[in-house]
Design an enzyme around this catalytic site. Structure first.
Site, PDB file in Angstrom:
ATOM      1  CG  MET A   8     -65.063 -25.586   0.960  1.00 53.32           C
ATOM      2  SD  MET A   8     -64.745 -25.692  -0.813  1.00 53.32           S
ATOM      3  CE  MET A   8     -64.573 -23.932  -1.219  1.00 53.32           C
ATOM      4  CB  SER A   9     -62.497 -30.156   5.074  1.00 52.16           C
ATOM      5  OG  SER A   9     -61.502 -29.327   5.655  1.00 52.16           O
TER       6      SER A   9
ATOM      7  CG  HIS B 251     -56.706 -34.075  -1.073  1.00 51.38           C
ATOM      8  ND1 HIS B 251     -57.151 -34.177   0.230  1.00 51.38           N
ATOM      9  CD2 HIS B 251     -56.767 -32.759  -1.388  1.00 51.38           C
ATOM     10  CE1 HIS B 251     -57.477 -32.975   0.672  1.00 51.38           C
ATOM     11  NE2 HIS B 251     -57.262 -32.101  -0.292  1.00 51.38           N
TER      12      HIS B 251
ATOM     13  CG  HIS C  46     -57.230 -26.189  -5.162  1.00 51.65           C
ATOM     14  ND1 HIS C  46     -57.646 -26.312  -3.852  1.00 51.65           N
ATOM     15  CD2 HIS C  46     -56.518 -27.316  -5.430  1.00 51.65           C
ATOM     16  CE1 HIS C  46     -57.219 -27.455  -3.354  1.00 51.65           C
ATOM     17  NE2 HIS C  46     -56.534 -28.086  -4.280  1.00 51.65           N
TER      18      HIS C  46
ATOM     19  CE1 TYR D  33     -64.572 -30.596  -3.338  1.00 51.22           C
ATOM     20  CE2 TYR D  33     -64.694 -29.447  -1.249  1.00 51.22           C
ATOM     21  CZ  TYR D  33     -63.955 -30.040  -2.247  1.00 51.22           C
ATOM     22  OH  TYR D  33     -62.578 -30.082  -2.147  1.00 51.22           O
ATOM     23  CD  GLU D  34     -63.962 -35.298  -2.800  1.00 55.19           C
ATOM     24  OE1 GLU D  34     -63.391 -36.107  -3.560  1.00 55.19           O
ATOM     25  OE2 GLU D  34     -63.689 -35.173  -1.589  1.00 55.19           O
TER      26      GLU D  34
ATOM     27  CG  ASN E  49     -57.360 -18.266   0.320  1.00 50.50           C
ATOM     28  OD1 ASN E  49     -57.184 -19.486   0.386  1.00 50.50           O
ATOM     29  ND2 ASN E  49     -58.553 -17.712   0.466  1.00 50.50           N
TER      30      ASN E  49
ATOM     31  CB  ALA F  52     -55.819 -25.332   2.883  1.00 52.09           C
TER      32      ALA F  52
ATOM     33  CG  HIS G 296     -63.498 -32.188   0.546  1.00 48.62           C
ATOM     34  ND1 HIS G 296     -62.497 -32.950  -0.025  1.00 48.62           N
ATOM     35  CD2 HIS G 296     -62.872 -31.271   1.325  1.00 48.62           C
ATOM     36  CE1 HIS G 296     -61.315 -32.501   0.401  1.00 48.62           C
ATOM     37  NE2 HIS G 296     -61.524 -31.496   1.215  1.00 48.62           N
TER      38      HIS G 296
ATOM     39  CB  SER H  59     -55.546 -28.614   0.193  1.00 50.02           C
ATOM     40  OG  SER H  59     -56.796 -29.161  -0.116  1.00 50.02           O
TER      41      SER H  59
END
Length: 273
Positions: free
Chosen positions: A212-213, A62, A248, A86-87, A236, A114, A84, A31
């Protein structure tokens, strides 16, 4: 697995037919980090929507395309937009691009993301060389029947992130005068950001950053025999480290702020791979 391998074959054949050849290195851009692909010389852009049997990226920031060409002397295929868990895709689906890189002849992949900082010595904007990972997604892309011609049933993850590339990255960062952290990346399923309690647990377990990746992609890279260099942009501090909400947009903004150092690092790594 056979269905996934057939999808990989169909997609790889299509990409080859577009003119992709002599591939050396894959780039998976996280990201806010996709601008690296804009530096590729004589770029050939292939939209995900044009590739048969290929997933579609749904995350803001993306682009959803491959960019092929020459970057600092290497033939590269950059993935602008990853997939991902979560998608709603399976672990096998989100790692199709890694298998395609191998099918197209790549020997290595630079995987970037990220991430949220867990190590209290980190600050937003740090770059972290990934030295190891923890799979906390609750799943694994290699579950199911294995094809021994593609990779081993039980891949060794002792050196998931290539040790020689780690030495290379340290030396490059020193030569360029770029501060680089080192640490362990812990992969969650998402899409929720982690709770403060989960971050305290992550720290106890040895994580320096969370996201998350990456973790599934590195597992499959090991399975097919790709050498991996990993870089996290600490966008962050994770939940509970600082008393502030997470969003995000901050991820995108901080990625943009550190882009110059990130770009320099990736270009020099490519040159020396």
């Amino acid at each position: 697995m056979q269905e996934i391998l057939k999808r990989v074959e169909n997609a790889a054949d299509f990409i080859k037919d577009q003119g992709v050849e002599d591939l050396e290195v894959g780039l998976i851009l996280g990201s806010g980090l996709g601008k690296v692909a804009e530096m590729i010389e004589n770029p050939l852009i292939i939209s995900y929507t044009d590739i048969p049997d290929f997933p579609i990226s749904t995350v803001a920031g993306h682009a959803g395309q491959f960019v092929y060409g020459t970057l600092n002397g290497k033939k590269v295929l950059a993935q602008q937009g990853r997939f991902h868990y979560y998608e709603g895709y399976s672990m096998q689906e989100i790692t199709i691009p890694v298998r395609i890189l191998k099918a197209l002849g790549a020997h290595s992949v630079i995987i970037t993301n990220a991430a949220g900082g867990v190590n209290k010595a980190f600050t937003p904007g740090d770059l972290m060389m990934i030295t190891d990972q923890i799979n906390y997604t609750g799943d694994n892309p290699l579950i199911g029947r294995n094809d021994d011609e593609v990779g081993p049933r039980f891949p060794d993850m002792s050196y998931a992130y290539d040790v020689d590339y780690q030495v290379l990255m340290r030396n490059i960062a020193k030569d360029l005068g770029i501060k680089i952290q080192e640490g362990v990346y812990m992969g969650y399923s998402g899409p929720t950001y982690e709770t403060p309690a989960e971050i305290r647990m992550s720290r106890i377990l040895g994580a320096d950053a969370v996201g998350m990746s990456t973790v599934p992609e590195v597992i499959v890279a090991q399975h097919v025999g790709l050498r991996v260099a990993g870089i996290s942009c600490i966008t962050n501090m994770a939940a509970g480290v600082l008393d502030q909400p997470l969003n995000h947009q901050e991820v995108i903004e901080v990625s943009a702020r550190v882009y110059d150092h990130f770009k320099q690092l990736v270009l020099e790594i490519l040159k020396q791979m």
